[in-house]
Design a protein around this motif. Sequence first.
Motif, PDB file in Angstrom:
ATOM      1  N   SER A  98       0.857  -1.202  -0.148  1.00  0.00           N
ATOM      2  CA  SER A  98      -0.061  -0.029  -0.447  1.00  0.00           C
ATOM      3  C   SER A  98       1.023   0.654   0.201  1.00  0.00           C
ATOM      4  CB  SER A  98      -0.589  -0.080   1.516  1.00  0.00           C
ATOM      5  OG  SER A  98      -1.650  -1.210   1.367  1.00  0.00           O
ATOM      6  N   ASP A 105       3.288  -0.783   8.961  1.00  0.00           N
ATOM      7  CA  ASP A 105       1.704  -1.437   8.588  1.00  0.00           C
ATOM      8  C   ASP A 105       1.575  -2.175   7.702  1.00  0.00           C
ATOM      9  OD1 ASP A 105       1.244  -0.120  11.044  1.00  0.00           O
ATOM     10  OD2 ASP A 105       0.960   2.162  10.652  1.00  0.00           O
ATOM     11  N   ASN A 106       2.226  -2.595   6.900  1.00  0.00           N
ATOM     12  CA  ASN A 106       2.144  -2.907   5.517  1.00  0.00           C
ATOM     13  C   ASN A 106       2.076  -4.495   6.042  1.00  0.00           C
ATOM     14  OD1 ASN A 106       1.162  -1.856   2.465  1.00  0.00           O
ATOM     15  ND2 ASN A 106       3.228  -0.791   2.942  1.00  0.00           N
ATOM     16  N   ASP A 109      -0.716  -5.185   8.493  1.00  0.00           N
ATOM     17  CA  ASP A 109      -1.739  -5.425   7.602  1.00  0.00           C
ATOM     18  C   ASP A 109      -2.420  -7.033   6.968  1.00  0.00           C
ATOM     19  OD1 ASP A 109      -3.142  -2.779   7.755  1.00  0.00           O
ATOM     20  OD2 ASP A 109      -2.820  -2.535   5.925  1.00  0.00           O
ATOM     21  N   LEU A 112      -5.001  -8.136   9.663  1.00  0.00           N
ATOM     22  CA  LEU A 112      -5.603  -7.382   9.902  1.00  0.00           C
ATOM     23  C   LEU A 112      -7.357  -8.252  10.494  1.00  0.00           C
ATOM     24  CD1 LEU A 112      -6.557  -4.743   9.884  1.00  0.00           C
ATOM     25  CD2 LEU A 112      -7.329  -4.815   7.489  1.00  0.00           C
ATOM     26  N   LEU A 118      -4.558  -2.871  17.396  1.00  0.00           N
ATOM     27  CA  LEU A 118      -3.790  -3.200  16.069  1.00  0.00           C
ATOM     28  C   LEU A 118      -1.702  -2.721  17.035  1.00  0.00           C
ATOM     29  CD1 LEU A 118      -2.718  -0.656  13.622  1.00  0.00           C
ATOM     30  CD2 LEU A 118      -3.227   1.143  15.301  1.00  0.00           C
ATOM     31  N   ARG A 121      -1.284  -6.154  16.659  1.00  0.00           N
ATOM     32  CA  ARG A 121      -0.077  -6.716  15.366  1.00  0.00           C
ATOM     33  C   ARG A 121       0.906  -5.835  15.373  1.00  0.00           C
ATOM     34  NH1 ARG A 121      -3.140  -4.516  11.458  1.00  0.00           N
ATOM     35  NH2 ARG A 121      -5.005  -3.708  13.169  1.00  0.00           N
ATOM     36  N   ARG A 157       4.881  -9.324   4.922  1.00  0.00           N
ATOM     37  CA  ARG A 157       3.608  -9.388   5.916  1.00  0.00           C
ATOM     38  C   ARG A 157       2.738 -11.152   5.059  1.00  0.00           C
ATOM     39  NH1 ARG A 157       1.764  -6.028   1.044  1.00  0.00           N
ATOM     40  NH2 ARG A 157       2.158  -8.135  -0.555  1.00  0.00           N
TER      41      ARG A 157
END
Length: 246
Positions: A98, A105-106, A109, A112, A118, A121, A157
């Motif tokens: 993204s 945060d990629n 996600d 997610l 959050l 994660r 990821r």
Amino acid sequence: MNEAVVHLEVVSRVYPGNPPVRALDRVNLTIRAGEMVGIVGPSGSGKSTMLNILGTLDRADAGAVHIDGHDIATLSDRQLSALRAHRIGFVFQQFFLSPGVTALDNVADGILYTGLSLRKRRIRARRTLERVGLGDRAHHRPHELSGGQKQRVAVARALVGKPAILLADEPTGALDSASGAAVIKLLHELHDAGTTIVVITHDHGIARELPRQVHILDGRIESDERAYGGPRGSRYHHGAPRKVGR
């Protein structure tokens, strides 16, 4: 013996047309936990269809498909989505990060839909970025990363959810040779640590470095070769291909 993460039994996939295209033709394949396998073949050989079947993105027309112990034919689309989200990690030629979102945060996600907060994660995402050698790039955005670093974020990821299997589709296709070699080295390191990895590739140079190579042509498995002896690289040796019956 390690349990089977993938088990295909007489699997076929036919796409309609005139004439119909038999993308997979009575394929038998078992991949056990902890293996690193290359699915190798030229364009049009059926390896992309194989990826879609292994990743539960497509269903077979005939035969039995078991992924992580689940009979795919018995699962609803919703159950298949849950299986993909929790048990299968994907790495593609294009990174699909993204834009404008940090590496941290990629990666976060990627889990997610687990119900984790959050904060939790991000903790897992940071640990996974450290695992792929990008702990110092956690707050960089994709445009601030090299191609090889972007692919490492994509690998992180895929790994952050601790999948049963990691599917890497032409993972070096968008990279220069040095960055591509670094990504393949990373995949070997993850395999050495116990991750089950399937690399889909047309590159025989990459394939030769893998412990097991499944060669596919015209939808059929032509051979299934295993390396033996010492560690990978120049000290790997390949025995005669094991021809697979049709």
